[in-house]
Scaffold this motif. Sequence first.
Motif, PDB file in Angstrom:
ATOM      1  N   ALA A   1       6.203 -39.378 -41.129  1.00  0.00           N
ATOM      2  CA  ALA A   1       6.805 -38.042 -41.136  1.00  0.00           C
ATOM      3  C   ALA A   1       6.621 -37.342 -42.475  1.00  0.00           C
ATOM      4  O   ALA A   1       6.893 -36.143 -42.598  1.00  0.00           O
ATOM      5  CB  ALA A   1       8.287 -38.137 -40.790  1.00  0.00           C
TER       6      ALA A   1
ATOM      7  N   ALA B   1       2.219 -29.485 -45.776  1.00  0.00           N
ATOM      8  CA  ALA B   1       3.045 -30.527 -45.145  1.00  0.00           C
ATOM      9  C   ALA B   1       2.818 -30.540 -43.637  1.00  0.00           C
ATOM     10  O   ALA B   1       2.799 -31.606 -43.004  1.00  0.00           O
ATOM     11  CB  ALA B   1       4.520 -30.289 -45.465  1.00  0.00           C
ATOM     12  N   GLU B   2       2.642 -29.364 -43.064  1.00  0.00           N
ATOM     13  CA  GLU B   2       2.386 -29.271 -41.627  1.00  0.00           C
ATOM     14  C   GLU B   2       1.057 -29.944 -41.276  1.00  0.00           C
ATOM     15  O   GLU B   2       0.967 -30.693 -40.292  1.00  0.00           O
ATOM     16  CB  GLU B   2       2.358 -27.811 -41.195  1.00  0.00           C
ATOM     17  CG  GLU B   2       2.092 -27.633 -39.698  1.00  0.00           C
ATOM     18  CD  GLU B   2       1.931 -26.177 -39.327  1.00  0.00           C
ATOM     19  OE1 GLU B   2       2.490 -25.774 -38.295  1.00  0.00           O
ATOM     20  OE2 GLU B   2       1.238 -25.453 -40.052  1.00  0.00           O
TER      21      GLU B   2
ATOM     22  N   GLU C   1      12.681 -31.341 -45.351  1.00  0.00           N
ATOM     23  CA  GLU C   1      12.883 -32.796 -45.470  1.00  0.00           C
ATOM     24  C   GLU C   1      13.762 -33.314 -44.342  1.00  0.00           C
ATOM     25  O   GLU C   1      13.505 -34.388 -43.782  1.00  0.00           O
ATOM     26  CB  GLU C   1      13.522 -33.108 -46.822  1.00  0.00           C
ATOM     27  CG  GLU C   1      12.588 -32.879 -48.007  1.00  0.00           C
ATOM     28  CD  GLU C   1      13.316 -32.918 -49.346  1.00  0.00           C
ATOM     29  OE1 GLU C   1      12.652 -33.116 -50.375  1.00  0.00           O
ATOM     30  OE2 GLU C   1      14.555 -32.725 -49.354  1.00  0.00           O
TER      31      GLU C   1
ATOM     32  N   SER D   1       7.161 -28.756 -37.044  1.00  0.00           N
ATOM     33  CA  SER D   1       6.804 -28.288 -38.395  1.00  0.00           C
ATOM     34  C   SER D   1       7.352 -26.901 -38.695  1.00  0.00           C
ATOM     35  O   SER D   1       6.882 -26.228 -39.603  1.00  0.00           O
ATOM     36  CB  SER D   1       5.283 -28.268 -38.537  1.00  0.00           C
ATOM     37  OG  SER D   1       4.714 -27.372 -37.591  1.00  0.00           O
TER      38      SER D   1
ATOM     39  N   LEU E   1       8.287 -26.460 -42.272  1.00  0.00           N
ATOM     40  CA  LEU E   1       7.357 -27.042 -43.251  1.00  0.00           C
ATOM     41  C   LEU E   1       6.365 -26.011 -43.772  1.00  0.00           C
ATOM     42  O   LEU E   1       6.023 -25.034 -43.091  1.00  0.00           O
ATOM     43  CB  LEU E   1       6.584 -28.198 -42.607  1.00  0.00           C
ATOM     44  CG  LEU E   1       7.418 -29.332 -41.993  1.00  0.00           C
ATOM     45  CD1 LEU E   1       6.482 -30.428 -41.503  1.00  0.00           C
ATOM     46  CD2 LEU E   1       8.429 -29.886 -42.974  1.00  0.00           C
TER      47      LEU E   1
ATOM     48  N   VAL F   1       8.185 -38.095 -45.511  1.00  0.00           N
ATOM     49  CA  VAL F   1       9.398 -37.891 -46.299  1.00  0.00           C
ATOM     50  C   VAL F   1       9.849 -39.160 -47.037  1.00  0.00           C
ATOM     51  O   VAL F   1      10.830 -39.149 -47.767  1.00  0.00           O
ATOM     52  CB  VAL F   1      10.544 -37.385 -45.373  1.00  0.00           C
ATOM     53  CG1 VAL F   1      11.067 -38.506 -44.466  1.00  0.00           C
ATOM     54  CG2 VAL F   1      11.688 -36.777 -46.171  1.00  0.00           C
TER      55      VAL F   1
ATOM     56  N   LYS G   1      11.781 -33.615 -41.222  1.00  0.00           N
ATOM     57  CA  LYS G   1      10.906 -34.789 -41.233  1.00  0.00           C
ATOM     58  C   LYS G   1      11.663 -36.061 -40.848  1.00  0.00           C
ATOM     59  O   LYS G   1      11.129 -36.938 -40.162  1.00  0.00           O
ATOM     60  CB  LYS G   1      10.278 -34.953 -42.609  1.00  0.00           C
ATOM     61  CG  LYS G   1       9.239 -33.892 -42.949  1.00  0.00           C
ATOM     62  CD  LYS G   1       8.721 -34.048 -44.370  1.00  0.00           C
ATOM     63  CE  LYS G   1       7.708 -32.986 -44.745  1.00  0.00           C
ATOM     64  NZ  LYS G   1       7.235 -33.125 -46.142  1.00  0.00           N
TER      65      LYS G   1
ATOM     66  N   LEU H   1       1.487 -33.685 -41.402  1.00  0.00           N
ATOM     67  CA  LEU H   1       2.301 -34.179 -40.286  1.00  0.00           C
ATOM     68  C   LEU H   1       1.489 -34.218 -39.004  1.00  0.00           C
ATOM     69  O   LEU H   1       1.492 -35.222 -38.276  1.00  0.00           O
ATOM     70  CB  LEU H   1       3.540 -33.295 -40.110  1.00  0.00           C
ATOM     71  CG  LEU H   1       4.440 -33.641 -38.917  1.00  0.00           C
ATOM     72  CD1 LEU H   1       5.006 -35.053 -39.049  1.00  0.00           C
ATOM     73  CD2 LEU H   1       5.579 -32.636 -38.770  1.00  0.00           C
TER      74      LEU H   1
END
Length: 608
Positions: A467, A529-530, A499, A522, A525, A469, A502, A533
């Motif tokens: 995830a 980060a997306e 966070e 997402s 996010l 995180v 996630k 993920l």
Amino acid sequence: MENKEKLSLKQTINNAWYALSFATSISKSIVVHSFFLWLIGYCEWVFFDGIFMRKIVDALDKGKGFQSIFIFIVVSGLVFCGCAIYSSYVENVVYPLETNRLFGGIYRKMYEKARNVELRCYEDSDFYNRYTMAMDGAEEKITAIIRGVLGTVIGMVSTVVVFWFMYDIDHYAMLFIISPLLGNFLFGNLKNKYEYKRYTEQVPNEKVLNYVSRMMYLPDGAKEIRLSKVFSLMKKQYREATDKNIKVAIKYAFANANLDFWRITFTFTVIFEGVLLYAIYRKQVTGSITLAQLTIMTSLMVAMTWILIRVFENIMEILKNGVFINNFRSFLEYEEVIPENQDGDMPDKEFQSVEFRNVSFSYTDEETIKDLSFVISKGESAALVGHNGAGKTTIIKLMLRLYDPTKGTILYNGKDIREYNLKAYREIFATTFQDFQIFGMTVKDNVLMGRHYENEDEKVIDALKKAGVYERIQKLDKGIDTMMTKEFDEAGIVLSGGETQKVAVARTFIKEAPMKIFDEPSSALDPIAEYDLFKNIIKEGTNHTMLFISHRLSSVKDCHKVFMLEQGRLIEEGTHKTLLDANGKYAEMYKKQAMNYLALENDEEVIL
């Protein structure tokens, strides 16, 4: 919403009996001890005013020896002392213990029922209001009804006994009983009705006052209050609600004061003064009663008055809680449309396909999903895309059987999902909803969600890594054993929105299930980060069937199937490439998003 439901006498009696039976099934002790407590209380009144005083005055009047009077007083005192000890034991030992037991039993049944009703009930405002009212102080209200029912029954019996004592002394003295009856059951009842009207008219204003008070001490609106002038609007709301409450109070003030005057006059003044004057007349003028009878008559009338007052109060307690117990009863007796404990065939854990066949669904009269048909086969990754309100999340809820279709059929491995054992069927799926909930538990428990695995810590860490995180969690003093939120622990961690999301997504990664569903995983996010993920989500799809919703179409490029929805209808279906080539609604939406990304990138280049 204020519940203004009025119950018939028959319904009130049935509900009171239901409450008594329900409480007995959880704690017989509290019912039995309540019965004896009322019995002792009324017996003390009747004995003291109808027997004890008469015995003493008769003995004195007839010149009996002191020894017999003294023995009678001592024995009576010992009995009263024993009753007082028992009453104290019940009030200070039995009630605290048994009330907790009753509390536990009530809420256990309430929570079991709440866990078993279908999701639609929580989205039905009327049902949800009844549920919350049924939960509000349930143990106190049921205890009050128990005492009210037993107190009313025993009080009425006591009234008959006192009535007989008075009738034995003077037939006409019974006419004075009309006075407290008028005071309590006529004027007292009218006063309660006016107070109820006042209460119902003030409820909307009280909601405003409570809302403003809540916003002032909860953190929800703290930032906005400090960074804007909304506080002045809230003060205005508070002032207007207060002014309206004052007007309502003034509206009913005279009527309530007038009725209260007549209630007190007939309940106390008329009977006390009237009986006393009548008894003195009988003793001094006609000489038709003895001093003992005069004493007993006045004493019994006092007892009668207080017994009737208590009976009236108990009846009012039953009536006051009548709507509550009706909500409580209707909630517990509600027959679920999709009961969580529904049994059925055990689904094959080997996932082959899930199919929507001409499915329609409506929350209200307007259909949200309209004649929808599609198939997701084993090993495929599929995405639901479309504008807000297109019905994407509703489709997942239907797939998980949180709702049943209004029309059409949903099939798992070729079989109607309504034929399966519900809990076993849902174990086929691992799901993260966009509107997830984080609980006041450790990070580990928030990922496991009550499930147990071998090497749990390793699995939790692996899920958090997928995830994206775990690096953040690893830096915490207690790592995955850190409490989330500060609800129960000041040292609890409050993560950012991304966070937190996630951590919720990690729940789907850790669960061993043939099909995994991600609903806007997402949304909180940033693009980097997306990207990371979705890379892990797609990798997860090599061993699972996948379905996810994403508002960013760049995330669905690698899916085997993309379903484009509009107003509950499936308007396009295919791969990312074929849909772009079709140059339809999907392509239009994708190009608009791509232009926004390019514009953002160009702006950043200019700034640099």
